[in-house]
Design an enzyme around this catalytic site. Structure first.
Site, PDB file in Angstrom:
ATOM      1  N   GLU A  19      48.751  25.318  39.266  1.00 45.95           N
ATOM      2  CA  GLU A  19      47.542  25.968  39.743  1.00 45.95           C
ATOM      3  C   GLU A  19      46.381  24.994  39.611  1.00 45.95           C
ATOM      4  O   GLU A  19      46.258  24.286  38.616  1.00 45.95           O
ATOM      5  CB  GLU A  19      47.243  27.235  38.931  1.00 45.95           C
ATOM      6  CG  GLU A  19      48.226  28.360  39.197  1.00 45.95           C
ATOM      7  CD  GLU A  19      47.805  29.697  38.620  1.00 45.95           C
ATOM      8  OE1 GLU A  19      46.709  29.814  38.018  1.00 45.95           O
ATOM      9  OE2 GLU A  19      48.581  30.650  38.784  1.00 45.95           O
ATOM     10  N   HIS A  41      40.659  29.292  41.629  1.00 43.37           N
ATOM     11  CA  HIS A  41      41.982  28.797  41.249  1.00 43.37           C
ATOM     12  C   HIS A  41      42.990  29.141  42.336  1.00 43.37           C
ATOM     13  O   HIS A  41      42.758  29.993  43.185  1.00 43.37           O
ATOM     14  CB  HIS A  41      42.418  29.250  39.856  1.00 43.37           C
ATOM     15  CG  HIS A  41      42.974  30.631  39.750  1.00 43.37           C
ATOM     16  ND1 HIS A  41      42.186  31.758  39.662  1.00 43.37           N
ATOM     17  CD2 HIS A  41      44.246  31.067  39.689  1.00 43.37           C
ATOM     18  CE1 HIS A  41      42.956  32.824  39.538  1.00 43.37           C
ATOM     19  NE2 HIS A  41      44.220  32.429  39.571  1.00 43.37           N
ATOM     20  N   ASP A  45      45.367  37.041  35.310  1.00 43.46           N
ATOM     21  CA  ASP A  45      44.011  36.708  35.772  1.00 43.46           C
ATOM     22  C   ASP A  45      43.023  37.800  35.366  1.00 43.46           C
ATOM     23  O   ASP A  45      41.926  37.511  34.892  1.00 43.46           O
ATOM     24  CB  ASP A  45      43.966  36.542  37.292  1.00 43.46           C
ATOM     25  CG  ASP A  45      44.756  35.358  37.800  1.00 43.46           C
ATOM     26  OD1 ASP A  45      44.979  34.396  37.037  1.00 43.46           O
ATOM     27  OD2 ASP A  45      45.142  35.391  38.985  1.00 43.46           O
TER      28      ASP A  45
END
Length: 140
Positions: free
Chosen positions: A31, A87, A100
């Site tokens: 990521e 991201h 997240d």
């Protein structure tokens, strides 16, 4: 670091949208991450600041602490506000994962995600919930 909320959604110049895609591609298979800054009154992003993912993981991100400090000083020097945290999701859609949502630390900043198909979407994450907000890409 403080973040500035924008109720209008977010507008990305095309060159910054391209920079997000390039950064996400460079960081594969992990990521990618970074910060987007600009004008909170209009929601227009002015700058993208790429950062290192301290987890170096394809499933999780955290902006490297040294990068966070450096970028914070840069934003202050430029008189810009943090608008969003960027991201990428190299293996899934541009939708916040449970991780997240759980690890979101800046409730006034939006979250811009890039998905495995290159799509960009913006989200507000507050109080354990993610709500999509308008994201547009405009000419520079």
């Amino acid at each position: 670091m403080t973040a500035s909320s924008t109720a209008l959604g977010l507008t990305l110049p095309a060159s910054i949208a391209a920079a997000l895609a390039a950064h996400a591609h460079r960081e594969l298979p992990n990521e990618a991450c970074g910060l987007l800054a600009g004008d909170p009154a209009t929601g227009r992003v002015r700058t993208f600041h790429s950062a290192r993912n301290e987890h170096a993981s394809p499933l999780r991100f955290s902006v490297d602490a040294r990068d966070l400090v450096r970028i914070t000083y840069e934003l202050e020097a430029m008189g810009q506000a943090l608008l969003a945290i960027f991201h990428s999701h190299p293996r899934s859609a541009a939708k916040p994962s449970a991780t997240d949502v759980r690890e979101a630390r800046y409730p006034d900043a939006l979250h811009v995600l890039s998905g495995s198909q290159g799509e960009l979407r913006a989200w507000r994450i507050r109080g354990g919930y993610a709500t999509e907000v308008a994201l547009s890409v405009a000419a520079d």
